[in-house]
Design an enzyme around this catalytic site. Structure first.
Site, mmCIF file in Angstrom:
data_model
loop_
_atom_site.group_PDB
_atom_site.id
_atom_site.type_symbol
_atom_site.label_atom_id
_atom_site.label_comp_id
_atom_site.label_asym_id
_atom_site.label_seq_id
_atom_site.Cartn_x
_atom_site.Cartn_y
_atom_site.Cartn_z
ATOM 1 C CG ASP A 57 -28.170 3.290 -6.408
ATOM 2 O OD1 ASP A 57 -29.114 3.836 -5.844
ATOM 3 O OD2 ASP A 57 -28.120 3.119 -7.637
ATOM 4 C CE1 TYR A 66 -26.425 9.821 -12.398
ATOM 5 C CE2 TYR A 66 -27.775 8.446 -13.829
ATOM 6 C CZ TYR A 66 -27.568 9.633 -13.154
ATOM 7 O OH TYR A 66 -28.516 10.619 -13.223
ATOM 8 N NE ARG A 119 -30.497 4.309 -14.486
ATOM 9 C CZ ARG A 119 -31.383 4.862 -15.313
ATOM 10 N NH1 ARG A 119 -31.006 5.346 -16.473
ATOM 11 N NH2 ARG A 119 -32.663 4.919 -14.983
HETATM 12 C C1 FRU Z 1 -30.854 3.814 -8.774
HETATM 13 C C2 FRU Z 1 -30.208 4.751 -9.784
HETATM 14 C C3 FRU Z 1 -29.316 3.996 -10.753
HETATM 15 C C4 FRU Z 1 -28.352 5.046 -11.200
HETATM 16 C C5 FRU Z 1 -28.153 5.823 -9.936
HETATM 17 C C6 FRU Z 1 -27.912 7.297 -10.121
HETATM 18 O O1 FRU Z 1 -31.184 4.435 -7.592
HETATM 19 O O2 FRU Z 1 -31.193 5.476 -10.470
HETATM 20 O O3 FRU Z 1 -30.015 3.372 -11.796
HETATM 21 O O4 FRU Z 1 -27.164 4.519 -11.688
HETATM 22 O O5 FRU Z 1 -29.320 5.650 -9.157
HETATM 23 O O6 FRU Z 1 -27.638 7.903 -8.899
#
Ligand code: FRU
Length: 488
Positions: free
Chosen positions: A47, A106, A176
């Site tokens: 992301d 994250y 999250r």
């Molecule tokens: C989406 C995700 C988010 C998380 C991140 C971890 O791709 O799963 O929900 O914060 O990637 O890398």
């Protein structure tokens, strides 16, 4: 190689970086590296995070596992640019080095106010002290954490805002990806969430000072739509409130929701006084194979810019670049708007600067096949009429239009993935951005988009069918990126 579930400090990374020049060299030699997309120097990218423009500079942070290509322990990587053409690759900025985020820094977002960037992200924890954890309702921590910066490069200490056990009591451990904005003097935060029953939703928090957050409401559809909504974004644009998020666990319906996870936009009419809301106009943000976790921000020109992850989690295919030690990229930046009530995505105008001089304009008529060899290019196709057509975008990769359905067909060049479709009342225009191993297709001025990685490395561009119109093809130059392997 670093141990899987141990904290990683900046010094560990720096040492690892010094010792891994060969790894960088190997990755840099992969002919499938992209020309005008941001990629991880080594390892894994997912992301985009903390997108913002601050004092003229765009900051693009991202989920990053430099150590290996399958993504495990997440750091925040960092690119900066002033013009979306020249970039600087900076050192990673956020490490999983505290008791609140030891198993992954994250995803999260940036909120700019008073000469300061405020960041909000999720600290991921996995507990290993009991073997009856299911890691859904038990055994995981998802802490909402903040830190700030006055220049985008130096950061304050991390501060825990909402610990895992302070979310509403009926939630699972999956909470999250905070996104924060301000409205009428109040700060709001949305978080992606899954409750203990397995229903996907968003949690809405509010604050007067960006530090003390109180739970306000939950937002979801009347009928259950997946078990978890990741990476939410909430913004007002052209008089509409838009809610974007990535629902997981939605069943395929015909040609809709064919990917393992979705990225959707909805219109929402949220009354922040009464907490009543109505959700309408649910739309898939992208019709291709590789689009997820987009994030938007307002730039200094007032544009709402979106950048997404050109990948998808839990996909049932192996990206061929894994063998060369890297995976994934970010999409080109897109400008969002509302046109005739529809959410529109258009490539930002800066990308025109990538166009090379040897522009070719072709007029095509019924049943006349026109063919050019082209590889990394942008093509603009305006149809006066189109009953059906077939474009070969790259050797063996096609776009068909027939019976009011537009189909992207990767044939044998999709690493096992074949077709994705969208229904259209009429096909009026296409704008195609083809990089070495990716394609982004903007349909009817950005009403629909297909984003996909493709693995045919032989140039070829032709159009045929019962259609009239004009096609303009521009060769595209590469981004200029400072830093990284080539400059060592
Ligand atoms: C989406 C995700 C988010 C998380 C991140 C971890 O791709 O799963 O929900 O914060 O990637 O890398």
């Amino acid at each position: 190689m670093l141990k899987k579930y141990e904290k990683v400090y900046k010094e560990d990374y720096q040492l690892w970086y010094e010792e891994n020049k060969d790894y960088r060299e190997k990755v840099s030699k992969d002919p499938r590296r992209l020309q005008f997309h941001l990629m991880p120097e080594t390892g894994w990218m997912n992301d985009p995070n903390g997108l913002c423009q601050f004092k003229g500079i765009y900051h693009i942070y991202y989920q990053y596992t430099p150590f290996e290509p399958t993504g495990e322990l997440k750091l925040w990587g960092h690119y900066t640019t002033k013009d979306f053409i020249h970039y600087k690759m900076d050192d990673p900025v956020l490490f999983p080095n505290s008791d609140y985020d030891a198993h992954g820094a994250y995803s999260g977002s940036a909120f700019v106010e008073n000469d300061e960037i405020h960041f909000f992200y999720t600290g991921n924890l996995k507990f290993f002290d009991r073997d009856d954890y299911d890691y859904i309702n038990s055994g995981r921590g998802s802490n909402t954490i903040t830190f700030s910066s006055k220049n985008g490069h130096d950061f304050s200490e991390k501060e825990l805002l909402i610990p895992t056990d302070r979310y509403p009591s009926d939630m699972s451990n999956h909470i999250r990806d905070p996104k924060v904005w301000e409205q009428n003097g109040v700060y709001y935060m949305v978080l992606g969430a899954r409750d203990q029953e397995g229903t996907g939703m968003l949690l809405l928090y509010e604050s007067k000072d960006l530090k003390n957050w109180s739970y306000k409401n939950r937002i979801t559809t009347e009928e259950k739509f997946g078990y978890m909504w990741e990476c939410p974004d909430f913004f007002e644009m052209d008089g509409e409130q838009i809610l974007m998020s990535c629902p997981q666990g939605v069943e395929t319906r015909g040609i809709d929701f064919e990917n393992v996870h979705q990225c959707t936009a909805m219109k929402i009419n949220y009354d922040f006084d009464t907490d009543e809301y109505e959700i309408t106009d649910l739309k898939l943000m992208d019709r291709g194979f590789d689009f997820y976790a987009p994030q938007t921000f307002l730039d200094e020109k007032g544009r709402r810019i979106l950048i997404g992850w050109m990948g998808i989690p839990d996909a049932e295919y192996t990206n061929p670049t894994t063998d060369m030690g890297w995976q994934h990229a970010l999409t080109i930046p897109r400008k969002l708007s509302i046109r005739e009530g529809k959410l529109i995505q258009e490539p930002i105008e800066e990308l025109k600067q990538l166009r090379g001089d040897e522009k070719i304009t072709l007029l095509f008529r019924e049943d006349k096949k026109i063919s050019k060899t082209n590889y990394v290019y942008e093509a603009e196709i305006a149809f006066e009429k189109c009953n059906n057509m077939r474009i070969e975008l790259r050797k063996g990769i096609f776009l068909f239009y027939e019976d009011q359905t537009l189909t992207l067909d990767l044939g044998s060049y999709g690493a096992g993935r074949t077709t994705r479709k969208v229904r259209l009342e009429e096909l009026k225009s296409l704008q195609v951005f083809a990089d070495t191993t990716s394609v982004e297709i903007f349909v009817n001025g950005g009403e629909e988009v297909f984003t996909s990685r493709i693995y045919s490395l032989e140039g070829c561009l032709s159009i045929e069918g019962n259609c009239h119109g004009q096609m303009t093809i521009y060769p595209l130059n590469a981004f200029a990126i400072e830093g990284g392997y080539d400059e060592e």
